[in-house]
Design an enzyme around this catalytic site. Sequence first.
Site: not given
Length: 319
Positions: A47, A138, A172
Site C-alpha cells: 500500500e 481507497k 489495507c
Amino acid sequence: MSQPNHLKVALAQIAPVWGDRDATIEKIKTAIIEAASNDAELIVFGEGLLPGYPYWLSLTDGAAWDTKVVKELHAHYTRNAVDIERGDLQEICVLAQNYNIAIYLGIIEKPMDRGGASLYCSLVYIDQEGVIQSVHRKLQPTYDERLTWAPGDGHGLRVHPLKQFTVGGLNCWENWMPLPRAAMYAQGENLHIAVWPGSDYNTKDITRFIARESRSYVISVSSRMAIATDFPKETPHLQEVLKRAPEVSSNGGSCIAGPDGEFILPPDITTEGNIYHTLDFNKVYEERQNFDPSGHYSRPDVTQLTVNRERQWVVKFND
C-alpha cells in the site's frame, strides 16, 4: 511459461525511498525485472509504496493545526505523489508490456480530475500488455491517514482476467469492510490482492479469513521499512521525524492463503525483496464445491448490494 491453470506470483516486500517518487520508481523497476527473470506473471507491491506511507503523522503531532513541520512534510509528500495523467507510471507500464507481467502497485495519487492537489491512496492494476486497467482510490482512509489522504470512490471496485484467474484488490483496512469485499466476490474474484503498509499484525488474521469466506486465494503484500535508514537525508524536518521513530516501522508480513483458508506462505517478517509462489487454479473449484458466496450459497432474492462505480467529480461540464 507455466501451465494454463498455474500462475506464478511475486510478492515485492521492499521499502520505498521514502518521499522520493523517482528513486522509488527505480526500486520498483528493479523488482519487476527480477520477478520477470524468475518467470513471475504477476507482481504485487504494498500500500502506498510509491512514494511511501505517511509515517510522519504519528511521529510529529500530525493533528496539530497549522504547524510548519506538518505543512512542509505534507507539501513534500504531495510534490512526490503520482500524477498518472502526466505519465508518472509510463516506465512501469512499459516493463509490464516488455516482460508480459501484470502488476498491482500501491501509489499515492494526486489526480487532475480532483484538482491535482489532494492525495488519494490508490491501488493500480496494470495488465500484461502494459495497460492501466483500474485505479482504485481507497474508500476510507484510516484514522490519522485522513490528515493527508482524501476518501476515494467506487470507480476502481473492479476485477480483471489473468490467465484462468479473476483478480481484484483492496487497500489495507478496506479488506475489513464486508460490502466492498462482497462487491469483488460478485464479479467472480478468485484471487484477492490485499495491500498493506507493512505489519504481520494486520495480515496474520484477515488474510486467512478472506480466503475462507471467499474460497479464493488471498495475497497480502506489505512493505518493510526502517525509518532511521529508509528516510532520505533530504526529507524535511527529518530530525523531528526520527525523534520518536521506532527502529522498524514496517516489518513486512506478506503472505498467501489458499481457498481453504490455510496459509500457503505464512506472514514473512524477514525477507527484503521478492517472495515467489505458484498458484493452482483448480484449488478454487475444489473449495467452491461446498461454499460459493456469490453463487450457490447466496440469496439475491433476499439480500442485494448496490455499488456506485461512477468516478466522482466536483464539476460536470456540459460543453
